[in-house]
Design a protein around this motif. Structure first.
Motif, PDB file in Angstrom:
ATOM      1  N   HIS A 164       0.876  -1.301   0.047  1.00 18.11           N
ATOM      2  CA  HIS A 164       0.095   0.106   0.111  1.00 18.11           C
ATOM      3  C   HIS A 164       0.860   1.315   0.123  1.00 18.11           C
ATOM      4  CE1 HIS A 164       0.676  -0.969   4.340  1.00 18.11           C
ATOM      5  NE2 HIS A 164       0.651   0.501   4.436  1.00 18.11           N
ATOM      6  N   ALA A 166       3.023   1.843  -2.048  1.00 15.20           N
ATOM      7  CA  ALA A 166       3.339   2.361  -3.197  1.00 15.20           C
ATOM      8  C   ALA A 166       1.912   2.858  -4.031  1.00 15.20           C
ATOM      9  CB  ALA A 166       3.818   1.065  -4.339  1.00 15.20           C
ATOM     10  N   ARG A 167       0.814   2.606  -3.500  1.00 13.43           N
ATOM     11  CA  ARG A 167      -0.259   2.994  -3.995  1.00 13.43           C
ATOM     12  C   ARG A 167      -0.906   4.238  -3.430  1.00 13.43           C
ATOM     13  NH1 ARG A 167      -1.944  -3.116  -2.567  1.00 13.43           N
ATOM     14  NH2 ARG A 167      -0.819  -4.269  -4.287  1.00 13.43           N
ATOM     15  N   PRO A 168      -1.417   5.240  -4.352  1.00 13.62           N
ATOM     16  CA  PRO A 168      -1.973   6.524  -3.882  1.00 13.62           C
ATOM     17  C   PRO A 168      -3.398   6.649  -3.039  1.00 13.62           C
ATOM     18  CG  PRO A 168      -2.305   6.450  -6.356  1.00 13.62           C
ATOM     19  CD  PRO A 168      -1.484   5.102  -5.822  1.00 13.62           C
ATOM     20  N   ASP A 172      -3.509  12.438  -1.536  1.00 14.30           N
ATOM     21  CA  ASP A 172      -1.911  12.435  -1.952  1.00 14.30           C
ATOM     22  C   ASP A 172      -1.474  13.231  -2.625  1.00 14.30           C
ATOM     23  OD1 ASP A 172      -0.949  10.339  -0.206  1.00 14.30           O
ATOM     24  OD2 ASP A 172      -1.486   8.714  -1.372  1.00 14.30           O
ATOM     25  N   LYS A 176       3.030  11.545  -6.024  1.00 14.27           N
ATOM     26  CA  LYS A 176       2.572   9.971  -5.666  1.00 14.27           C
ATOM     27  C   LYS A 176       1.517   9.346  -6.508  1.00 14.27           C
ATOM     28  CE  LYS A 176       2.666   8.160  -1.622  1.00 14.27           C
ATOM     29  NZ  LYS A 176       2.251   7.635  -0.288  1.00 14.27           N
ATOM     30  N   ARG A 177       0.745  10.187  -7.146  1.00 10.80           N
ATOM     31  CA  ARG A 177      -0.247   9.817  -7.940  1.00 10.80           C
ATOM     32  C   ARG A 177       0.272   9.281  -9.407  1.00 10.80           C
ATOM     33  NH1 ARG A 177      -5.545  11.241  -6.318  1.00 10.80           N
ATOM     34  NH2 ARG A 177      -5.542  12.337  -4.451  1.00 10.80           N
ATOM     35  N   ILE A 182       4.589   5.434  -8.641  1.00  8.15           N
ATOM     36  CA  ILE A 182       3.760   4.065  -8.382  1.00  8.15           C
ATOM     37  C   ILE A 182       4.705   3.057  -8.984  1.00  8.15           C
ATOM     38  CG2 ILE A 182       1.752   2.363  -8.699  1.00  8.15           C
ATOM     39  CD1 ILE A 182       0.015   5.307  -9.076  1.00  8.15           C
ATOM     40  N   GLU A 183       4.987   3.153 -10.192  1.00  8.98           N
ATOM     41  CA  GLU A 183       6.008   1.931 -10.837  1.00  8.98           C
ATOM     42  C   GLU A 183       7.295   1.627  -9.949  1.00  8.98           C
ATOM     43  OE1 GLU A 183       8.155   1.685 -15.161  1.00  8.98           O
ATOM     44  OE2 GLU A 183       5.877   2.137 -14.995  1.00  8.98           O
ATOM     45  N   THR A 186       6.802   0.599  -6.241  1.00  8.13           N
ATOM     46  CA  THR A 186       6.364  -1.102  -6.524  1.00  8.13           C
ATOM     47  C   THR A 186       7.478  -1.795  -6.572  1.00  8.13           C
ATOM     48  OG1 THR A 186       4.218  -0.316  -7.325  1.00  8.13           O
ATOM     49  CG2 THR A 186       4.874  -2.611  -7.589  1.00  8.13           C
TER      50      THR A 186
END
Length: 281
Positions: A164, A166-168, A172, A176-177, A182-183, A186
């Protein structure tokens, strides 16, 4: 045996090293862009090259997960009551083994707990401090989630319980979005050792309360806070900065918890300002 740290040297140089300490649940790579920017800005301002290091925190990246003997006693709930102190000692041992008596300690989030514990245990080894998106108080009752996460990572032998990060989430920052953030996050998390993820949470849960540490700091210090950081925004970090004599406070708009990743140039400029203050101190 003591806790082992795999060090990554971005640059050699003269004077005290800048030691960058990573956040959870990633490793030293979170500093890659910020460290390069710090070196580049220093060159532009004709600041003589100084060492820039980023050890992987124990249990992250290439640093092994400490065994039970090195971690110290466990609390009834499985947390380690002395592991942060032992980790702090390992960072200080690292610079001393290289012939340095002091460093500028830069910690983001969990790395900031280490920085404050180094100040608490080894103030003579502190030439300067940067406390980024972190806090001095212990978790108190709210820290149970750390142990839940640690147990889940161990039981599933996977990184999924921390993915989580790594997930917006709602509210946020813009960065972060982005698919890029995210990549990247992750990929970094997927390469972590689940046992190391668990160890770091047990170490952090068991850490001492360091609310009294900021008032003991007399070296040049910068406190950095992302305005959209859910846990360490300016409402938390400005009062902390005010307890530190002469601390510079830098709040970053449209920035979440991972300020050095989200706005590496802004953090690098704050760190260069700190380096220059240390050199004049």
């Amino acid at each position: 045996m003591a806790i082992e740290l795999a060090n990554h040297i971005y640059r050699d140089g003269e004077g005290v090293p800048v030691v960058l300490m990573n956040a959870y649940p990633v490793d030293h790579r979170m500093w890659d862009v910020c460290a390069k920017a710090l070196a580049d800005f220093a060159d532009l301002e004709d600041v003589p090259p100084f060492p820039i290091w980023a050890p992987d925190m124990a249990g992250s990246g290439e640093s092994p997960v400490p065994g039970e003997a090195d971690s110290g006693p466990r609390m009834a709930n499985g947390a380690y009551s002395e592991a942060l102190d032992r980790l702090s000692d390992a960072y200080v041992d690292l610079i001393k083994a290289a012939g340095y008596e002091q460093a500028i300690w830069v910690g983001l989030s969990m790395g900031g707990y280490v920085a404050m514990d180094i100040q608490r245990r080894h103030p003579e080894a502190v030439a300067g401090l940067a406390l980024c998106d972190t806090m001095a108080a212990s978790d108190g009752v709210g820290g149970e989630g750390r142990l839940t996460m640690a147990n889940a990572a161990e039981q599933t032998n996977s990184v999924e319980p921390v993915m989580h990060f790594a997930r917006p989430a709602e509210g946020d920052s813009t960065v972060k979005r982005t698919p890029e953030f995210i990549e990247t996050m992750t990929a970094w998390i997927e390469e972590q050792n689940p046992a190391g993820l668990a160890w770091r949470q047990r170490m952090t849960y068991g850490r001492p309360d360091m609310s009294d540490v900021p008032a003991t700091i007399s070296v040049p210090t910068v406190v950095v806070s992302g305005e959209q950081d859910p846990s360490s925004n300016p409402s938390v970090l400005k009062p902390l900065a005010e307890k530190i004599a002469g601390a510079e406070f830098v709040d970053i708009p449209d920035c979440g918890h991972f300020s050095a990743v989200e706005h590496p140039d802004t953090v690098a400029r704050a760190l260069l300002s700190l380096v220059k203050r240390v050199q004049q101190h």
